[in-house]
Enzyme design. Structure first.
Site, PDB file in Angstrom:
ATOM      1  N   GLU A  98       0.788  -1.228   0.000  1.00 29.21           N
ATOM      2  CA  GLU A  98       0.000   0.000   0.000  1.00 29.21           C
ATOM      3  C   GLU A  98       0.825   1.286   0.000  1.00 29.21           C
ATOM      4  OE1 GLU A  98      -3.066   0.383  -0.421  1.00 29.21           O
ATOM      5  OE2 GLU A  98      -4.080  -1.470   0.088  1.00 29.21           O
ATOM      6  N   SER A 358     -25.040 -23.413  56.137  1.00 32.68           N
ATOM      7  CA  SER A 358     -24.063 -23.555  57.228  1.00 32.68           C
ATOM      8  C   SER A 358     -22.744 -22.854  56.962  1.00 32.68           C
ATOM      9  CB  SER A 358     -23.792 -25.045  57.480  1.00 32.68           C
ATOM     10  OG  SER A 358     -24.961 -25.714  57.896  1.00 32.68           O
TER      11      SER A 358
END
Length: 704
Positions: A98, A358
């Site tokens: 590019e 518990s």
């Protein structure tokens, strides 16, 4: 007329023409320049702020993407840092294809434009556009649907402006963020994740060439629609790179044999509940960093999903893992499947208030150890008992008789826990848990009572895990942290004394593990809420604390759902999936009393409830006369830092009398009912005196 006379007027006329032409040219140049300047000014400022808008990304502690949110218009645009997050091979290919002179030109490459013009003139069609990456970025920032000389000129002007305002690295990052890759994908990160299922940090030559080719014609080369066109475009990029010498012919041939993906992958959705919470908390932040570990998060999400499927179509599983030292949340699984509506998947059950069963018992025992009226090897009765109208029973409706306190906690016996809570005080337990950062939810207009020891209170899984980190940290909790911020001002909070916390951890370490666990590696506790609505298991080693919840989000009972069978196996699997061996718990603090029952001081050998502390004659309960509760004691200390002995004086009580400092035995009181003890150091200290009948008195002082 002479020849000289004729030449003079001609020369004068030419000079006037030249001056007029020059003046006209200057005026025209000024006009054109002014018009061009005015046109450039009319373009307005560059829309850099708009271009920098990205999808909100939530990342883990190492920067790995957990979840991204599409922009308002549905586009996926993820921020890119080319230097650290993009494969150098891809960048090399991109520049070669590019913009070979990206780092040399000022936005416009005259050589590239000349080459493009020559190729157009000689071949009759556009071979290369001559646009630089900066010019392409300008086009992406201000899209134009038609190609024209005006559009190209505008790109050139904008490219120069970009080069003046941004650095080359910033321009490259912005281009890699905005480049189109088909559909609603923008940027190389979004494309790499959607097409290859990975970040663009490591790409093959075939993948790099494909990502270079797609932005040229993103819609006509969409992999999910036109894979053949994308394949051909990728191969053309490879051919061009071979021609330019950027890629060898052998490497290009091998890359061409790689098929292109034909479907898009889903953008990652890890830790969806945490991500949603982070988005709601940190609004308008493009990147939010969490303390989570993506690998552990993924493992635990898979574990929760698999176990929920085995447990039934309506059952969900929640898991949270926390680093003990920092309080950082390493993983949070809010449900078995975020997208499963039947399991209410979008409800975060780590933050839902539920009955803990518990699981609060260890903190009852911890306060009992801290107060000094019981020891892990003390004996305690497990037999039918009634507290007014309240008569606790064990889960299996049986009683064990006389058992060591250690075994009572390991077996999660209900009666001993309630007896100790009656002695400790439900309000004091509630206050201490709130002091440690836990939000307890009680029924409307109710005060803490004995039932809270068996789940008669509401708590979240994340608060429960924070409490258990306090046991691993020897008595100090730290607020959990999940969002990484610049300022971290979290202070530690007191849960219980170091000795008591160590004793609780030591007891829980001996709890018999489930079939998939190894004994003595993980300290853990299970719990089951009333009606089989919630199954819990919380455990810790020296490094990490993990909590597991199993149940239906709507609170419907699940027959047979108990913590030990449903949640504990998931807990031990979760520890296994951390990928690390269990770390050893902290060593016992100095002075902790470790002894068999026979070697304990007489008052500690057997626990006696308050109702059994019967006295004969004029016997009175012990009372600490010195030091007074809440007093400040100045103690001399030598040059080596040692503090001088401090007297403790007691009235009443049945001999022998035992004194404990912060839960650690300091010896017996002599017949004169006094004893010199070594202060534990500067700060607060708890002094407890227990007589032969188990009656006790406690004061809290400050040594300075």
């Amino acid at each position: 007329m002479s020849e000289a006379a004729t030449i003079g007027p001609v020369r004068g006329s030419r000079w006037r023409w030249i001056k007029a032409t020059a003046a006209i040219t200057v005026v025209a140049a000024v006009i054109v320049t002014g018009a061009f300047t005015a046109w450039v000014a009319s373009l307005g400022p560059l829309p850099i702020g708009e271009a920098r808008q990205v999808s909100t990304s939530v990342v883990d502690r190492n920067g790995k993407l957990l979840r991204a949110y599409a922009m308002a218009d549905g586009r996926w645009r993820l921020p890119v840092d080319a230097k650290t997050a993009v494969d150098p091979g891809y960048l090399k290919l991109l520049f070669a294809y590019e913009d070979k002179r990206f780092y040399q030109h000022g936005g416009i490459d005259p050589l590239a434009l000349s080459r493009a013009a020559f190729q157009l003139a000689t071949r009759g069609h556009i071979v290369s556009g001559g646009s630089t990456i900066t010019m392409q970025l300008a086009r992406l920032m201000e899209p134009r649907h038609q190609r024209s000389v005006y559009a190209k000129l505008r790109q050139m002007v904008r490219a120069i402006e970009l080069e003046r305002q941004l650095s080359k690295d910033q321009i490259l990052d912005l281009y890699l963020t905005l480049a189109p890759f088909g559909g609603n994908l923008e940027g190389v990160r979004a494309a790499s994740i959607a097409y290859f299922g990975k970040e663009p940090k490591r790409l093959s030559l075939a993948e790099s060439a494909l990502l270079v080719a797609l932005p040229q014609s993103p819609e006509r080369r969409r992999l999910d629609r036109y894979p053949d066109a994308a394949h051909a475009a990728r191969d053309r990029v490879l051919d061009r790179m071979v021609e330019d010498g950027a890629v060898s012919m052998e490497d290009a041939a091998q890359a061409k044999e790689t098929p292109v993906p034909k479907m898009r992958r889903q953008i990652p959705i890890l830790a969806p509940h945490s991500a949603d919470q982070a988005i709601a908390t940190m609004k308008d932040e493009p990147v939010i960093k969490l303390t989570l570990d993506a690998a552990l998060q993924k493992n635990l999400e898979a574990l929760a999903r698999d176990r929920a499927i085995a447990l039934g179509p309506d059952v969900s599983v929640a898991i949270i893992a926390v680093d003990n030292d920092s309080g950082d949340v390493l993983a949070r699984v809010g449900s078995a499947d975020y997208f499963d509506e039947r399991r209410a998947g979008q409800v975060d059950m780590t933050r839902a208030v539920r009955s803990p069963g518990s699981t609060l018992k260890p903190f009852i025992y911890g306060l009992a150890f801290e107060d000094g009226f019981v020891h892990p090897d003390s004996l305690i009765e497990d037999r039918p008992i009634r507290f007014g109208t309240y008569a606790p029973e064990n889960f299996d409706l049986t009683f064990q008789g006389t058992v060591p306190v250690r075994k009572a906690l390991q077996l999660s016996l209900n009666v001993p826990a309630i007896e100790l809570l009656d002695r400790v005080g439900a309000s004091r337990l509630s206050s201490r848990l709130r002091q440690a950062g836990t939000s307890l939810v009680l029924p409307k207009d109710e005060t803490p009572g004995l039932a809270m020891g068996l789940g008669g209170v509401g708590v979240t899984l994340q608060d429960l895990v924070q409490l258990y980190t306090g046991l691993a940290r020897l008595g100090a909790t730290k607020p959990l942290r999940e969002i990484v911020r610049a300022d971290d001002n979290r202070d530690t909070m007191r849960l219980m004394d170091q000795a008591a916390a160590w004793q609780v951890g030591n007891v829980l370490l001996g709890t018999p593990p489930p079939e998939n666990g190894v004994h003595g590696k993980i300290a853990f506790k299970t719990g089951t809420s009333y009606g089989y609505r919630d199954a819990w298991s919380v455990g810790f080693d020296g490094r990490i604390t993990i909590g597991v919840w199993v149940g239906r989000p709507d609170g419907t009972p699940v027959p047979g759902l108990v913590g030990r069978a449903a949640a504990a196996p998931i807990l031990f699997d979760a520890f296994a999936r951390t990928g690390k061996m269990p770390a050893a718990l902290p060593k016992a603090p100095r002075g902790v009393l470790v002894a068999s029952n026979a070697r304990l001081p007489p008052p500690l050998r057997r626990f006696r409830p308050l109702g059994e502390l019967v006295r004969s004659g004029n016997d009175q309960a012990p009372h600490i006369q010195f030091p007074l509760n809440g007093s400040r004691i100045d103690v001399d200390h030598s040059d080596d830092g040692r503090y001088a002995a401090m007297p403790v004086k007691v009235a009443g009580g049945v001999l022998p009398l035992t004194v404990l400092v912060n839960g650690v035995s300091a010896g017996d009181i002599d017949s004169r009912r006094q004893r010199l003890i070594d202060p534990p150091g500067p700060g607060f200290a708890r002094l407890t005196v227990i007589d032969a009948t188990g009656a006790a008195d406690t004061v809290v002082i400050r040594v300075q």
